[in-house]
Design a protein around this motif. Structure first.
Motif, PDB file in Angstrom:
ATOM      1  N   ILE A 129       0.857  -1.326   0.106  1.00 17.61           N
ATOM      2  CA  ILE A 129       0.076  -0.043  -0.147  1.00 17.61           C
ATOM      3  C   ILE A 129       1.022   1.133  -0.087  1.00 17.61           C
ATOM      4  O   ILE A 129       0.556   2.376   0.397  1.00 17.61           O
ATOM      5  CB  ILE A 129      -0.842   0.060   1.363  1.00 17.61           C
ATOM      6  CG1 ILE A 129      -0.154  -0.279   2.441  1.00 17.61           C
ATOM      7  CG2 ILE A 129      -1.981  -0.982   1.020  1.00 17.61           C
ATOM      8  CD1 ILE A 129      -1.116  -0.049   3.573  1.00 17.61           C
ATOM      9  N   GLY A 130       2.138   0.989  -0.457  1.00 12.37           N
ATOM     10  CA  GLY A 130       2.964   2.363  -0.362  1.00 12.37           C
ATOM     11  C   GLY A 130       4.173   2.121  -1.392  1.00 12.37           C
ATOM     12  O   GLY A 130       4.379   0.880  -1.998  1.00 12.37           O
ATOM     13  N   GLU A 131       5.030   2.854  -1.155  1.00 11.16           N
ATOM     14  CA  GLU A 131       6.372   2.701  -1.996  1.00 11.16           C
ATOM     15  C   GLU A 131       7.287   1.701  -1.436  1.00 11.16           C
ATOM     16  O   GLU A 131       7.222   1.484  -0.473  1.00 11.16           O
ATOM     17  CB  GLU A 131       6.999   3.881  -2.198  1.00 11.16           C
ATOM     18  CG  GLU A 131       7.736   4.672  -0.981  1.00 11.16           C
ATOM     19  CD  GLU A 131       8.401   6.055  -1.276  1.00 11.16           C
ATOM     20  OE1 GLU A 131       9.155   6.057  -2.131  1.00 11.16           O
ATOM     21  OE2 GLU A 131       8.049   6.829  -0.786  1.00 11.16           O
ATOM     22  N   PRO A 132       8.143   1.076  -2.333  1.00 11.22           N
ATOM     23  CA  PRO A 132       8.945   0.013  -1.968  1.00 11.22           C
ATOM     24  C   PRO A 132       9.981   0.664  -0.898  1.00 11.22           C
ATOM     25  O   PRO A 132      10.545   1.905  -1.324  1.00 11.22           O
ATOM     26  CB  PRO A 132       9.538  -0.766  -3.032  1.00 11.22           C
ATOM     27  CG  PRO A 132       9.266   0.304  -4.075  1.00 11.22           C
ATOM     28  CD  PRO A 132       7.959   1.067  -3.713  1.00 11.22           C
ATOM     29  N   GLY A 133      10.975  -0.215  -0.164  1.00  8.71           N
ATOM     30  CA  GLY A 133      12.156   0.593   0.391  1.00  8.71           C
ATOM     31  C   GLY A 133      13.242   0.206  -0.470  1.00  8.71           C
ATOM     32  O   GLY A 133      13.251   0.178  -1.852  1.00  8.71           O
ATOM     33  N   ASP A 134      14.455   0.735   0.073  1.00  7.30           N
ATOM     34  CA  ASP A 134      15.655   0.795  -0.918  1.00  7.30           C
ATOM     35  C   ASP A 134      16.513  -0.504  -0.533  1.00  7.30           C
ATOM     36  O   ASP A 134      16.392  -1.154   0.517  1.00  7.30           O
ATOM     37  CB  ASP A 134      16.389   2.087  -0.599  1.00  7.30           C
ATOM     38  CG  ASP A 134      15.364   3.326  -0.984  1.00  7.30           C
ATOM     39  OD1 ASP A 134      14.662   3.157  -1.793  1.00  7.30           O
ATOM     40  OD2 ASP A 134      15.583   4.504  -0.261  1.00  7.30           O
ATOM     41  N   VAL A 135      17.491  -0.658  -1.265  1.00  9.34           N
ATOM     42  CA  VAL A 135      18.600  -1.456  -1.075  1.00  9.34           C
ATOM     43  C   VAL A 135      19.946  -0.662  -0.962  1.00  9.34           C
ATOM     44  O   VAL A 135      20.266   0.378  -1.371  1.00  9.34           O
ATOM     45  CB  VAL A 135      19.053  -2.310  -2.102  1.00  9.34           C
ATOM     46  CG1 VAL A 135      20.268  -3.073  -1.981  1.00  9.34           C
ATOM     47  CG2 VAL A 135      17.925  -3.381  -2.481  1.00  9.34           C
ATOM     48  N   LEU A 136      20.537  -1.053   0.569  1.00 11.34           N
ATOM     49  CA  LEU A 136      21.587  -0.063   0.884  1.00 11.34           C
ATOM     50  C   LEU A 136      22.919  -1.086   0.549  1.00 11.34           C
ATOM     51  O   LEU A 136      23.195  -1.998   1.269  1.00 11.34           O
ATOM     52  CB  LEU A 136      21.875   0.307   2.282  1.00 11.34           C
ATOM     53  CG  LEU A 136      20.554   0.919   2.841  1.00 11.34           C
ATOM     54  CD1 LEU A 136      20.545   1.289   4.386  1.00 11.34           C
ATOM     55  CD2 LEU A 136      20.519   2.345   1.940  1.00 11.34           C
ATOM     56  N   LEU A 137      23.602  -0.769  -0.442  1.00 10.72           N
ATOM     57  CA  LEU A 137      24.514  -1.702  -1.123  1.00 10.72           C
ATOM     58  C   LEU A 137      26.041  -1.538  -0.634  1.00 10.72           C
ATOM     59  O   LEU A 137      26.398  -0.157  -1.200  1.00 10.72           O
ATOM     60  CB  LEU A 137      24.365  -1.710  -2.771  1.00 10.72           C
ATOM     61  CG  LEU A 137      25.316  -2.892  -3.385  1.00 10.72           C
ATOM     62  CD1 LEU A 137      25.204  -4.031  -2.882  1.00 10.72           C
ATOM     63  CD2 LEU A 137      25.340  -2.720  -4.908  1.00 10.72           C
ATOM     64  N   ARG A 138      26.773  -2.057  -0.088  1.00 14.79           N
ATOM     65  CA  ARG A 138      27.922  -1.646   0.612  1.00 14.79           C
ATOM     66  C   ARG A 138      29.064  -2.223  -0.459  1.00 14.79           C
ATOM     67  O   ARG A 138      29.028  -3.330  -1.065  1.00 14.79           O
ATOM     68  CB  ARG A 138      28.471  -2.410   2.037  1.00 14.79           C
ATOM     69  CG  ARG A 138      29.870  -1.843   2.235  1.00 14.79           C
ATOM     70  CD  ARG A 138      30.131  -2.329   3.806  1.00 14.79           C
ATOM     71  NE  ARG A 138      30.455  -3.846   3.612  1.00 14.79           N
ATOM     72  CZ  ARG A 138      29.882  -4.950   4.011  1.00 14.79           C
ATOM     73  NH1 ARG A 138      28.474  -4.766   4.576  1.00 14.79           N
ATOM     74  NH2 ARG A 138      30.289  -6.114   3.430  1.00 14.79           N
ATOM     75  N   ILE A 139      30.024  -1.417  -0.847  1.00 11.20           N
ATOM     76  CA  ILE A 139      31.258  -1.792  -1.772  1.00 11.20           C
ATOM     77  C   ILE A 139      32.350  -2.177  -1.241  1.00 11.20           C
ATOM     78  O   ILE A 139      32.850  -1.593  -0.141  1.00 11.20           O
ATOM     79  CB  ILE A 139      31.367  -0.791  -2.803  1.00 11.20           C
ATOM     80  CG1 ILE A 139      30.025  -0.165  -3.655  1.00 11.20           C
ATOM     81  CG2 ILE A 139      32.522  -1.307  -3.613  1.00 11.20           C
ATOM     82  CD1 ILE A 139      29.464  -1.227  -4.562  1.00 11.20           C
ATOM     83  N   ASP A 140      32.714  -3.305  -1.365  1.00 13.90           N
ATOM     84  CA  ASP A 140      33.614  -3.931  -0.771  1.00 13.90           C
ATOM     85  C   ASP A 140      34.930  -4.203  -1.881  1.00 13.90           C
ATOM     86  O   ASP A 140      34.694  -5.030  -2.959  1.00 13.90           O
ATOM     87  CB  ASP A 140      33.494  -5.318  -0.372  1.00 13.90           C
ATOM     88  CG  ASP A 140      32.653  -5.238   1.030  1.00 13.90           C
ATOM     89  OD1 ASP A 140      32.678  -4.123   1.818  1.00 13.90           O
ATOM     90  OD2 ASP A 140      31.918  -6.146   1.425  1.00 13.90           O
ATOM     91  N   ILE A 141      36.036  -3.462  -1.911  1.00  5.81           N
ATOM     92  CA  ILE A 141      37.128  -3.460  -3.072  1.00  5.81           C
ATOM     93  C   ILE A 141      37.788  -4.735  -2.490  1.00  5.81           C
ATOM     94  O   ILE A 141      38.546  -4.908  -1.332  1.00  5.81           O
ATOM     95  CB  ILE A 141      37.798  -2.224  -3.117  1.00  5.81           C
ATOM     96  CG1 ILE A 141      36.858  -1.274  -3.550  1.00  5.81           C
ATOM     97  CG2 ILE A 141      38.929  -2.392  -4.038  1.00  5.81           C
ATOM     98  CD1 ILE A 141      37.546   0.219  -3.674  1.00  5.81           C
ATOM     99  N   ILE A 142      38.234  -5.834  -3.566  1.00  5.06           N
ATOM    100  CA  ILE A 142      39.122  -6.686  -3.436  1.00  5.06           C
ATOM    101  C   ILE A 142      40.445  -6.183  -3.224  1.00  5.06           C
ATOM    102  O   ILE A 142      40.864  -5.612  -4.364  1.00  5.06           O
ATOM    103  CB  ILE A 142      38.819  -7.817  -4.328  1.00  5.06           C
ATOM    104  CG1 ILE A 142      37.406  -8.306  -4.360  1.00  5.06           C
ATOM    105  CG2 ILE A 142      40.044  -9.037  -4.177  1.00  5.06           C
ATOM    106  CD1 ILE A 142      37.157  -9.145  -5.219  1.00  5.06           C
ATOM    107  N   PRO A 143      41.348  -6.499  -2.284  1.00  5.09           N
ATOM    108  CA  PRO A 143      42.757  -6.248  -2.400  1.00  5.09           C
ATOM    109  C   PRO A 143      43.362  -6.629  -3.462  1.00  5.09           C
ATOM    110  O   PRO A 143      43.150  -7.776  -3.882  1.00  5.09           O
ATOM    111  CB  PRO A 143      43.238  -7.034  -1.111  1.00  5.09           C
ATOM    112  CG  PRO A 143      41.935  -7.055  -0.111  1.00  5.09           C
ATOM    113  CD  PRO A 143      41.254  -7.433  -1.109  1.00  5.09           C
ATOM    114  N   HIS A 144      44.342  -5.789  -4.023  1.00  2.00           N
ATOM    115  CA  HIS A 144      45.229  -6.265  -5.335  1.00  2.00           C
ATOM    116  C   HIS A 144      46.490  -6.721  -5.190  1.00  2.00           C
ATOM    117  O   HIS A 144      47.314  -6.018  -4.225  1.00  2.00           O
ATOM    118  CB  HIS A 144      45.021  -4.947  -6.364  1.00  2.00           C
ATOM    119  CG  HIS A 144      45.498  -5.324  -7.780  1.00  2.00           C
ATOM    120  ND1 HIS A 144      46.351  -5.461  -8.240  1.00  2.00           N
ATOM    121  CD2 HIS A 144      44.295  -5.433  -8.720  1.00  2.00           C
ATOM    122  CE1 HIS A 144      46.458  -5.823  -9.497  1.00  2.00           C
ATOM    123  NE2 HIS A 144      45.157  -5.667 -10.078  1.00  2.00           N
TER     124      HIS A 144
END
Length: 327
Positions: free
Chosen positions: A217-232
């Motif tokens: 009955i309302g707008e959907p929520g959001d996705v909080l996406l955390r970015i993890d950088i793989i060590p090089h």
């Protein structure tokens, strides 16, 4: 309007709690944001109007006594002397002659002194969350349905929002340099494609709007996406810059040379002058990570390598250098 008791499906002896419960169920079923039936808006308005009357103890009593009709309009034969806006027996209500002349509901509206409470606005605050806070969803359902008895305080308010969902995405430095699009399966089993923004950093959270928890009955929520950088294995990150430690043979450091240096987009050549010391750093502009304003640089630090095995000529050279300094 039809009999409000029939609209809500309750008996005339129904308690306040029974009326409220019936309203909640019907409002949730017929809310225009949830029900796509063409008649949903008008049905929703009818349900709300019925509750506006029966949910207010004073109005309900007036209706049961025959003082007002199902639309809340007073049952009387004339306006009487004076032609004023307030009338005996209807304290707390304002009369709208224009609405009465049009034959529409809402001729009598709750004024500042009106009694009662727990109206539809209060119920919708519980049903749809955050007291009809602004959600940018366009016209209010009450206004769309043309409901005559809706309170002015409910105007411009929308339904609540679904829950936010936390997720994470592991990326490589090459992904960031290329501005890659990454596909990810979210915890709610939705598969989406994510564009990595310029200037993204390790641990940064990106908000994916409308992809979170659903709200019927309302707008959907959001996705909080955390970015993890793989060590090089070759580079370390310093903001938008990258640092690389480049092994250099001793003879190249002494004589100077053109060396191959790895970057995120392939190896390139870099010249070093003669007698380059270990630890000396060279800057290769634009070979770092894409930033919000410009691309960072690659900082190349030399690490001079000695031969793996003993070299007689080199050893003799080192002895003469030591003797010369001692003299």
């Amino acid at each position: 309007m039809r009999d409000p008791y029939d609209i809500l499906g309750v008996s005339r002896s129904a308690s306040e709690a029974e009326i409220k419960s019936a309203f909640r169920k019907l409002a949730k079923k017929w809310h225009p944001d949830q029900n796509k039936d063409a008649k949903a808006a008008s049905r929703f308005a009818e349900i709300n109007s019925a509750y506006e009357l029966l949910g207010d103890a004073e109005k309900r009593g007036q209706f049961d006594r025959g003082e007002i009709d199902a639309e809340g309009k007073p049952r009387f034969s004339g306006f009487g002397a004076g032609g004023g806006r307030r009338y005996e027996g209807f304290e707390g209500f304002d009369f709208d002659p224009a609405a009465a002349a049009r034959g529409r509901g809402g001729a009598w509206r709750s004024g500042p002194g009106a009694g009662g409470g727990g109206g539809a606005e209060d119920i919708f605050s519980q049903l749809f969350g955050d007291a009809f806070r602004q959600a940018g969803r366009g016209p209010n359902p009450f206004q769309q349905a043309g409901q005559a008895g809706a309170r002015s305080g409910a105007a411009g308010r929308g339904a609540g929002k679904g829950a936010d969902i936390n997720a994470s995405l592991s990326v490589t430095l090459e992904d960031i340099a290329a501005g890659a699009k990454k596909r990810i399966l979210l915890p709610n089993d939705r598969e989406v494609e994510v564009n990595l923004p310029k200037g993204v950093s390790d641990g940064q959270t990106i908000r994916l709007r409308g992809l979170g928890g659903e709200n019927p009955i309302g707008e959907p929520g959001d996705v909080l996406l955390r970015i993890d950088i793989i060590p090089h294995e070759k580079f370390t990150v310093e903001g938008d810059n990258l640092r690389h430690r480049l092994p250099v043979p001793l003879e190249d450091a002494i004589l100077g040379a053109t060396l191959r240096v790895p970057t995120l987009t392939g190896a390139v050549e870099m010249k070093i002058p003669p007698m380059s010391s270990s630890g000396r750093t060279f800057r290769m502009r634009g070979k770092g990570l894409p930033g919000k304003k410009q691309t960072g640089d690659l900082l190349v630090t030399l690490e001079i390598r000695l031969p793996d095995e003993a070299d007689e000529a080199l050893t003799e050279f080192a002895r003469r250098r030591r003797a010369a300094k001692a003299a």
